[in-house]
Design an enzyme around this catalytic site. Structure first.
Site, mmCIF file in Angstrom:
data_model
loop_
_atom_site.group_PDB
_atom_site.id
_atom_site.type_symbol
_atom_site.label_atom_id
_atom_site.label_comp_id
_atom_site.label_asym_id
_atom_site.label_seq_id
_atom_site.Cartn_x
_atom_site.Cartn_y
_atom_site.Cartn_z
ATOM 1 N N GLY A 8 -4.269 -7.760 -0.679
ATOM 2 C CA GLY A 8 -3.345 -7.935 0.435
ATOM 3 C C GLY A 8 -2.191 -8.876 0.150
ATOM 4 N N THR A 58 -11.008 -1.333 2.669
ATOM 5 C CA THR A 58 -10.336 -1.516 3.963
ATOM 6 C C THR A 58 -10.102 -0.181 4.647
ATOM 7 O OG1 THR A 58 -9.273 -3.568 3.346
ATOM 8 C CG2 THR A 58 -8.124 -2.237 4.968
ATOM 9 N N ARG A 62 -8.352 -17.351 5.315
ATOM 10 C CA ARG A 62 -7.422 -16.496 4.559
ATOM 11 C C ARG A 62 -7.169 -15.200 5.349
ATOM 12 N NH1 ARG A 62 -7.715 -10.968 2.538
ATOM 13 N NH2 ARG A 62 -6.307 -10.804 0.778
ATOM 14 N N GLY A 121 -5.332 -11.464 5.105
ATOM 15 C CA GLY A 121 -4.735 -10.496 4.184
ATOM 16 C C GLY A 121 -3.610 -9.711 4.839
ATOM 17 N N ASP A 122 -3.293 -8.577 4.259
ATOM 18 C CA ASP A 122 -2.191 -7.747 4.763
ATOM 19 C C ASP A 122 -2.564 -6.928 5.996
ATOM 20 O OD1 ASP A 122 -4.000 -6.366 3.022
ATOM 21 O OD2 ASP A 122 -2.603 -4.683 2.954
ATOM 22 N N GLY A 127 -6.339 -2.821 -0.753
ATOM 23 C CA GLY A 127 -6.268 -3.479 -2.053
ATOM 24 C C GLY A 127 -5.865 -4.933 -1.878
HETATM 25 N N1 ASP Z 1 -6.270 -5.388 1.844
HETATM 26 C C1 ASP Z 1 -7.419 -6.169 2.214
HETATM 27 C C2 ASP Z 1 -7.066 -7.619 2.201
HETATM 28 O O1 ASP Z 1 -6.354 -8.055 1.334
HETATM 29 C C3 ASP Z 1 -8.650 -6.002 1.395
HETATM 30 C C4 ASP Z 1 -8.878 -4.746 0.635
HETATM 31 O O2 ASP Z 1 -8.315 -3.695 0.956
HETATM 32 O O3 ASP Z 1 -9.667 -4.798 -0.309
HETATM 33 O O4 ASP Z 1 -7.577 -8.337 3.027
#
Ligand code: ASP
Length: 311
Positions: free
Chosen positions: A218, A164, A192, A194-195, A216
């Site tokens: 989320g 990300t 879905r 994420g964060d 990471g």
């Molecule tokens: N943080 C991102 C999410 O959860 C994905 C990632 O950073 O790997 O969508």
């Protein structure tokens, strides 16, 4: 106020994108313009498989993109989630902030808005990402179970994605801006989120106290409001180091629970980048071996540093 420009970014971003942003800052560009510039470059990079073009698709083979943009001078923010078919989600997110009295648009509404503002369309599924998706589906679609829930639960056991785009920029006027853009976790359930587009979870920015952005898994960053929490701890007088360690420890505690119960058990880490109001920077992660990049106006190129793992 005159302060030194600085760019803090995740280590997966190419040096040239960050160095280009710093060149613009030295010429007086704003933090917002530079954050968007760097993010757009990463969104166009086909080698970057968790952001923009070439990002891993969801379980149906569709690339759904999340992005957010926050202005530390005004606390205004804009975000899009599950956006399909547009080249620069980060620019659409910034325009949500500038043109609407809203913060977050999702799915069809986000696409409608992108169309109305004339954002450039693009098929975001690269041949390589499509081939990887086909292969994963072939691996997990056994027997007659072909519903998206079953497929997602099976496919997610293998971790994909994690690059990300996080960029936090402070300009010569002392203004800060943070931008986050992602295709999210590979093979996710359609819709879905994420964060990354959730202000306070994957992105937060306030000139007075600092800014933070996450990469990471989320789901855990959302559950503790990670980015806003880091900034709020600094607001309460915590040092950047103490705030980063505290948030990473909280993320780690939730990941331990996820590792035991979730099919996403291999998506087992989160990293948070933090800049304080004085321009100090750091990164904190729930496992060792993760790094980040920083470039000040005096540095000819970005410098890579290792994130602190306090657990
Ligand atoms: N943080 C991102 C999410 O959860 C994905 C990632 O950073 O790997 O969508």
């Amino acid at each position: 106020m005159v302060s030194a420009p600085i760019i803090l970014a995740n280590a997966e971003i190419r040096d040239e994108f960050i160095a280009d942003g710093m060149r613009q800052l030295r010429r007086g560009a704003s933090a917002g313009d530079v954050a968007e510039l760097v993010a757009c470059a990463v969104e166009d990079d086909p080698e970057e498989h968790t952001v923009g073009y070439g990002g891993w698709p969801n379980i149906l083979g569709e690339v759904e993109l999340d992005a957010s943009f926050m202005d530390g001078a005004t606390l205004r923010a804009g975000a899009v989630a599950a956006l399909k078919g547009f080249r620069h989600p980060i620019s659409v997110a910034r325009q949500v902030m500038l043109r609407l009295p809203h913060v977050l648009l999702v799915g069809e509404g986000a696409a409608r808005f992108a169309t109305e503002i004339g954002a450039e369309r693009r098929d975001m599924l690269s041949p390589e990402a499509q081939a990887a998706w086909r292969q994963r589906i072939a691996e997990v679609a056994q027997h007659e179970e072909k519903d998206a829930i079953t497929l997602t639960m099976r496919a997610l056991v293998e971790r994909r994605g994690s690059d990300t785009m996080n960029v936090i920029v402070r300009d010569a006027a002392g203004n800060m801006c943070s931008a986050v853009s992602t295709s999210g976790i590979a093979w996710k359930y359609p819709g879905r989120v994420g964060d990354s587009p959730i202000i306070g979870a994957g992105n937060y920015c306030d000139n007075r106290y600092g800014a933070a952005a996450c990469m990471g898994l989320g789901e855990v960053a959302i559950r503790i409001g990670a980015a806003a929490q880091a900034v709020m701890l600094m607001r309460l007088g915590w040092s950047l180091e103490a705030a980063g360690r505290e948030v990473a420890c909280q993320l780690y505690a939730l990941l331990g629970e996820s590792n035991a119960t979730d099919p996403m058990r291999r998506a087992d880490w989160v990293r948070i980048l933090i800049m304080d109001a004085a321009g100090n920077v750091g990164a904190f992660a729930t496992r060792p071996g993760l790094s980040y990049k920083v470039q000040t106006a005096d540095d000819p190129r970005p410098i890579t540093r290792e994130a602190v793992c306090p657990v």
